[in-house]
Design an enzyme around this catalytic site. Sequence first.
Site, short mmCIF file in Angstrom:
data_model
loop_
_atom_site.label_atom_id
_atom_site.label_comp_id
_atom_site.label_asym_id
_atom_site.label_seq_id
_atom_site.Cartn_x
_atom_site.Cartn_y
_atom_site.Cartn_z
N GLY A 1 0.82 -1.21 0.00
CA GLY A 1 0.00 0.00 0.00
C GLY A 1 0.86 1.26 0.00
O GLY A 1 2.05 1.21 0.34
N GLY B 1 -0.19 -5.27 0.82
CA GLY B 1 -1.45 -5.15 0.08
C GLY B 1 -1.48 -5.95 -1.20
O GLY B 1 -2.55 -6.35 -1.67
N GLU C 1 5.36 -5.97 7.81
CA GLU C 1 4.74 -4.84 8.53
C GLU C 1 5.36 -4.55 9.89
O GLU C 1 5.31 -3.41 10.36
CB GLU C 1 3.23 -5.08 8.69
CG GLU C 1 2.43 -4.89 7.42
CD GLU C 1 2.53 -6.07 6.46
OE1 GLU C 1 2.01 -5.95 5.35
OE2 GLU C 1 3.14 -7.10 6.81
N ASP D 1 -1.88 -7.24 7.83
CA ASP D 1 -3.32 -7.02 7.67
C ASP D 1 -3.79 -7.69 6.37
O ASP D 1 -3.37 -8.78 6.05
CB ASP D 1 -3.64 -5.51 7.72
CG ASP D 1 -2.99 -4.72 6.60
OD1 ASP D 1 -1.94 -5.15 6.07
OD2 ASP D 1 -3.53 -3.66 6.24
#
Length: 358
Positions: free
Chosen positions: A64, A120, A143, A151
């Site tokens: 992302g 992402g 992350e 996530d």
Amino acid sequence: MNLINTEIKNKIGIITLNSEQTLNALSLPMIEELQAVLEDWKTSEEIACIFIQGAGEKAFCAGGDVRRLHDAIMEQRKVDAAKVPQDCFDFFSKEYQVDYAIHTYPKPVIVWGSGIVMGGGIGLMVGASHRIVTEKSKLAMPEITIGLYPDVGGTWFLNKMPSAYGLYLGLTGARLDGADCKFLGLADYYMETSSKESVLNALEKADWEGDRYAIVSDLLKYISESVVTPESQAAAHASFIQKFEGITTLKEFREILTAYPEKDEWINAGIKSFEAGSPSSAHVIFRQLNQGKNLNLQEVFRSELNLSCQCCIHPDFAEGVRALLVDKDQSPKWYPATLEEVTGEWIDSYFVQLKAED
């Protein structure tokens, strides 16, 4: 320039993430375009299956656009640091909607996961019905190194991995190649990058009468059969990973990781990321994966949306992005600074349910 290019060839909807300069990193406008196309094609008679790829050879999608989220957090802190920035809420909520749409899509979705696939990008790939990796695939969920957590459904797919691989990958951001992805269930087919044209040509010639999932599966199986999948580094470390099975504390994880006598390059890389990562993230990830074992997919994305928004009002996410991408000093000042200083109350605060007005 379009952030997403689309093309339809004999009922194949081809989607290309079109931001080669940023390694096809997902921005909010890109996510919104992708969401609109997927929604439009869901019921279209023109589309029998979808093929998603990234522009260029380097990456499918490197994650992302966290730099933009950092900027939104810094702006929001000037006004009210306790409030989740709207841009961050919009980004995460729409990203997870797209991920969920791919997981539950009523037509075959093929993802060409060649090159770099991170964060992402894994979120887009993992829910597809047919996931292809190549000799150039490099996947990771790093992350912890930016004060976030895995996530995009990580609570779901990391918990589905064999042994304690999910926990290990979440806490170390370990890099995976194509062979690792097949072994861990992140991919279904291993091919040479040169096979992409063969795949697209075969899809274009396909007769879409009958079970479309089986048609795609047979075609991809045939093309991938001639390629020998190399040995997986992750698989070669199975006895090491088994040592983490059944542990109940992060302290146990660290002790096993650092005390392991037969360290090699793969293990040392994991130790380095774990020790350099955010102590708060390490505790959050440990709890996230333990608490989320029995959640269904909807519950996973709902819990992750809350946790991601909490990361935007806790200090480490913005600090991690600053150190990596803004000032690029590679020296994040984590708060709290060590694993021992992180309290149960501090981690509890990450999991507090935010109200809509927050």
